[in-house]
Motif scaffolding. Structure first.
Motif, PDB file in Angstrom:
ATOM      1  N   LEU A  62       0.851  -1.190   0.000  1.00 16.70           N
ATOM      2  CA  LEU A  62       0.000   0.000   0.000  1.00 16.70           C
ATOM      3  C   LEU A  62       0.887   1.239   0.000  1.00 16.70           C
ATOM      4  O   LEU A  62       1.777   1.375   0.848  1.00 16.70           O
ATOM      5  CB  LEU A  62      -0.913  -0.002   1.233  1.00 16.70           C
ATOM      6  CG  LEU A  62      -1.764   1.259   1.454  1.00 16.70           C
ATOM      7  CD1 LEU A  62      -2.748   1.455   0.302  1.00 16.70           C
ATOM      8  CD2 LEU A  62      -2.507   1.159   2.783  1.00 16.70           C
ATOM      9  N   PHE A  63       0.652   2.152  -0.932  1.00 18.63           N
ATOM     10  CA  PHE A  63       1.410   3.397  -1.039  1.00 18.63           C
ATOM     11  C   PHE A  63       0.462   4.578  -0.827  1.00 18.63           C
ATOM     12  O   PHE A  63      -0.645   4.592  -1.367  1.00 18.63           O
ATOM     13  CB  PHE A  63       2.088   3.517  -2.410  1.00 18.63           C
ATOM     14  CG  PHE A  63       3.075   2.414  -2.692  1.00 18.63           C
ATOM     15  CD1 PHE A  63       2.671   1.231  -3.288  1.00 18.63           C
ATOM     16  CD2 PHE A  63       4.407   2.562  -2.351  1.00 18.63           C
ATOM     17  CE1 PHE A  63       3.568   0.214  -3.543  1.00 18.63           C
ATOM     18  CE2 PHE A  63       5.326   1.554  -2.602  1.00 18.63           C
ATOM     19  CZ  PHE A  63       4.899   0.371  -3.197  1.00 18.63           C
ATOM     20  N   ILE A  64       0.881   5.522  -0.025  1.00 13.51           N
ATOM     21  CA  ILE A  64       0.058   6.680   0.324  1.00 13.51           C
ATOM     22  C   ILE A  64       0.782   7.961  -0.083  1.00 13.51           C
ATOM     23  O   ILE A  64       2.002   8.081   0.066  1.00 13.51           O
ATOM     24  CB  ILE A  64      -0.243   6.714   1.840  1.00 13.51           C
ATOM     25  CG1 ILE A  64      -0.950   5.413   2.263  1.00 13.51           C
ATOM     26  CG2 ILE A  64      -1.096   7.924   2.196  1.00 13.51           C
ATOM     27  CD1 ILE A  64      -2.302   5.200   1.619  1.00 13.51           C
ATOM     28  N   LYS A  65       0.038   8.901  -0.607  1.00 14.15           N
ATOM     29  CA  LYS A  65       0.607  10.190  -1.015  1.00 14.15           C
ATOM     30  C   LYS A  65       1.251  10.878   0.188  1.00 14.15           C
ATOM     31  O   LYS A  65       0.746  10.804   1.317  1.00 14.15           O
ATOM     32  CB  LYS A  65      -0.495  11.069  -1.607  1.00 14.15           C
ATOM     33  CG  LYS A  65       0.018  12.311  -2.322  1.00 14.15           C
ATOM     34  CD  LYS A  65      -1.133  13.023  -3.022  1.00 14.15           C
ATOM     35  CE  LYS A  65      -0.627  14.170  -3.854  1.00 14.15           C
ATOM     36  NZ  LYS A  65      -1.744  14.847  -4.581  1.00 14.15           N
ATOM     37  N   LYS A  66       2.369  11.513  -0.063  1.00 10.12           N
ATOM     38  CA  LYS A  66       3.126  12.181   1.010  1.00 10.12           C
ATOM     39  C   LYS A  66       2.239  13.176   1.751  1.00 10.12           C
ATOM     40  O   LYS A  66       1.535  13.980   1.155  1.00 10.12           O
ATOM     41  CB  LYS A  66       4.343  12.891   0.416  1.00 10.12           C
ATOM     42  CG  LYS A  66       5.265  13.482   1.460  1.00 10.12           C
ATOM     43  CD  LYS A  66       6.496  14.092   0.807  1.00 10.12           C
ATOM     44  CE  LYS A  66       7.442  14.680   1.852  1.00 10.12           C
ATOM     45  NZ  LYS A  66       8.647  15.281   1.227  1.00 10.12           N
ATOM     46  N   GLY A  67       2.292  13.088   3.088  1.00 12.86           N
ATOM     47  CA  GLY A  67       1.523  14.001   3.919  1.00 12.86           C
ATOM     48  C   GLY A  67       0.178  13.448   4.373  1.00 12.86           C
ATOM     49  O   GLY A  67      -0.499  14.061   5.191  1.00 12.86           O
ATOM     50  N   LEU A  68      -0.235  12.261   3.830  1.00 13.59           N
ATOM     51  CA  LEU A  68      -1.508  11.660   4.201  1.00 13.59           C
ATOM     52  C   LEU A  68      -1.288  10.441   5.099  1.00 13.59           C
ATOM     53  O   LEU A  68      -0.206   9.863   5.109  1.00 13.59           O
ATOM     54  CB  LEU A  68      -2.293  11.250   2.953  1.00 13.59           C
ATOM     55  CG  LEU A  68      -2.657  12.367   1.980  1.00 13.59           C
ATOM     56  CD1 LEU A  68      -3.416  11.808   0.782  1.00 13.59           C
ATOM     57  CD2 LEU A  68      -3.478  13.457   2.670  1.00 13.59           C
ATOM     58  N   ASP A  69      -2.334  10.057   5.824  1.00 14.34           N
ATOM     59  CA  ASP A  69      -2.286   8.911   6.735  1.00 14.34           C
ATOM     60  C   ASP A  69      -3.276   7.859   6.243  1.00 14.34           C
ATOM     61  O   ASP A  69      -4.478   8.128   6.108  1.00 14.34           O
ATOM     62  CB  ASP A  69      -2.655   9.363   8.152  1.00 14.34           C
ATOM     63  CG  ASP A  69      -2.486   8.241   9.177  1.00 14.34           C
ATOM     64  OD1 ASP A  69      -2.399   8.553  10.369  1.00 14.34           O
ATOM     65  OD2 ASP A  69      -2.441   7.054   8.788  1.00 14.34           O
ATOM     66  N   ALA A  70      -2.777   6.643   5.974  1.00 11.20           N
ATOM     67  CA  ALA A  70      -3.630   5.573   5.444  1.00 11.20           C
ATOM     68  C   ALA A  70      -4.799   5.253   6.368  1.00 11.20           C
ATOM     69  O   ALA A  70      -5.874   4.841   5.906  1.00 11.20           O
ATOM     70  CB  ALA A  70      -2.794   4.310   5.213  1.00 11.20           C
ATOM     71  N   TYR A  71      -4.610   5.439   7.680  1.00  6.79           N
ATOM     72  CA  TYR A  71      -5.642   5.086   8.647  1.00  6.79           C
ATOM     73  C   TYR A  71      -6.653   6.226   8.861  1.00  6.79           C
ATOM     74  O   TYR A  71      -7.591   6.089   9.647  1.00  6.79           O
ATOM     75  CB  TYR A  71      -5.008   4.665   9.962  1.00  6.79           C
ATOM     76  CG  TYR A  71      -4.190   3.400   9.804  1.00  6.79           C
ATOM     77  CD1 TYR A  71      -4.788   2.150   9.868  1.00  6.79           C
ATOM     78  CD2 TYR A  71      -2.830   3.455   9.508  1.00  6.79           C
ATOM     79  CE1 TYR A  71      -4.061   0.988   9.681  1.00  6.79           C
ATOM     80  CE2 TYR A  71      -2.085   2.303   9.319  1.00  6.79           C
ATOM     81  CZ  TYR A  71      -2.704   1.076   9.407  1.00  6.79           C
ATOM     82  OH  TYR A  71      -1.972  -0.076   9.205  1.00  6.79           O
ATOM     83  N   GLU A  72      -6.449   7.319   8.154  1.00  2.87           N
ATOM     84  CA  GLU A  72      -7.424   8.413   8.174  1.00  2.87           C
ATOM     85  C   GLU A  72      -8.148   8.554   6.835  1.00  2.87           C
ATOM     86  O   GLU A  72      -9.119   9.305   6.735  1.00  2.87           O
ATOM     87  CB  GLU A  72      -6.734   9.723   8.528  1.00  2.87           C
ATOM     88  CG  GLU A  72      -6.192   9.759   9.947  1.00  2.87           C
ATOM     89  CD  GLU A  72      -5.488  11.062  10.295  1.00  2.87           C
ATOM     90  OE1 GLU A  72      -5.088  11.229  11.448  1.00  2.87           O
ATOM     91  OE2 GLU A  72      -5.349  11.910   9.385  1.00  2.87           O
TER      92      GLU A  72
END
Length: 346
Positions: A326-336
């Motif tokens: 799983l890859f998330i954009k910089k500055g974001l939280d996967a659990y939010e």
């Protein structure tokens, strides 16, 4: 029996027929290999003998073996034609199945819309149930806004066939069982060619784009050309496509082998992406994706949904839980990050 059941039975039967044809072809190939071995051993004996009668006998044997090989080669060519034709038949049946499933889904949506209109009419005609209807409408208003999941499937005839129809059915079934099932619209496109991707995105404005099929260890996704054969699409082309597409896309799911680099690159333009760091089996791909969308349909965050999908692989005894990433954009939280969120939480 419904048309969907008929198509499913036809596909299953034709797959068995295809398997039988491939076994018959392999048997003939083994015969050819055996005859070639005989030719080699006979030729070696011929080169060593000095007896004329023996030499003539060996030459006749070699000619007979070669004649048998020619006859078998014709049978192999015939089997290959039948295999190609059977693959085409399976491909056509799968397209019919998908169309039937989509028509059934549209019919159910129309029925639901009709029911909603009847409720509205009843609300105005029967003032005695006005309070109850008002409460029902408030409940509906608290459901999440609708999202579109765009399922893009490619299964070229000249590569190993995947059970993508089973993956699509499993995802739809799991979504159907979720709390917010009416808020998740699942749309599929099959035998995808490059021109189909942007067309589908422009038509549907999807929240999630899901690629299902083959991938290469050179960071490519396998689409199809006009003849149904494999066409490789580079990582750069996929990233450019996402960058130039609808700004409604929040998640790109690459359910293809060796797709982690595509996913890593795509998150520069979308909130999240999922890719595979190596090959992934048909069963693992189906189970992982269906559980992931099930969790999404309950309003669970991307991070939690991803962990649940991995957990189900482990419970099923499929040792591929470390393949998805799983890859998330910089500055974001996967659990939010929550894709299906009730309006009361917006």
């Amino acid at each position: 029996m419904s048309s969907i059941d008929n198509y499913q039975r036809n596909i299953q039967r034709k797959r068995k027929e295809l398997q039988n044809l491939m076994q018959l072809k392999n048997r003939e190939q083994l015969k050819t290999n055996a005859l070639n071995s005989k030719i080699n051993s006979t030729s070696l004996a011929l080169s060593k003998t000095k007896i004329v009668s023996t030499a003539k006998s060996k030459i006749r044997d070699i000619d007979r073996f070669r004649s048998q090989i020619l006859f078998i080669d014709k049978k192999i060519v015939d089997y290959e034609k039948k295999i190609s034709s059977k693959n085409k038949q399976i491909f056509d049946e799968e397209k019919k199945l998908v169309r039937a499933q989509e028509n059934e889904s549209k019919s159910k949506q129309k029925e639901q819309l009709s029911n909603l209109n009847e409720i509205k009419t009843t609300l105005f005609e029967h003032e005695g149930v006005h309070e109850k209807m008002t409460a029902s409408i408030k409940t509906l208003q608290n459901l999440p806004e609708k999202i579109n999941v765009l399922f893009l499937a490619s299964n070229p005839i000249d590569v190993q066939q995947l059970r993508l129809d089973e993956e699509a059915r499993s995802i739809k079934e799991m979504i159907r069982k979720t709390k917010f099932r009416d808020s998740v619209l699942f749309e599929s496109r099959w035998a995808v060619q490059p021109m189909d991707v942007l067309q589908a995105i422009n038509e549907l404005n999807p929240t999630v784009v899901h690629f299902s099929g083959h991938g290469s260890n050179s960071d490519e996704i396998v689409f199809q050309d006009a003849e149904g054969k494999a066409k490789l699409i580079s990582k750069e082309a996929i990233v450019q496509t996402m960058m130039a597409s609808s700004n409604t896309i929040r998640l790109v799911f690459f359910n293809t082998c060796y797709s982690h680099n595509q996913a890593r690159s795509v998150v520069e333009h979308v909130e999240a992406a999922i890719g595979m760091n190596t090959t992934i089996g048909d069963n693992a791909a189906r189970i992982f994706s269906s559980q992931f969308y099930s969790a999404i349909g309950f309003g669970i965050s991307l991070g939690k949904a991803f962990e649940q999908a991995k957990a189900l692989l482990m419970m099923e005894g499929i040792k591929e839980e470390n393949t998805p990433e799983l890859f998330i954009k910089k500055g974001l939280d996967a659990y939010e990050l929550i894709i299906v969120k009730p309006t009361e939480l917006l």
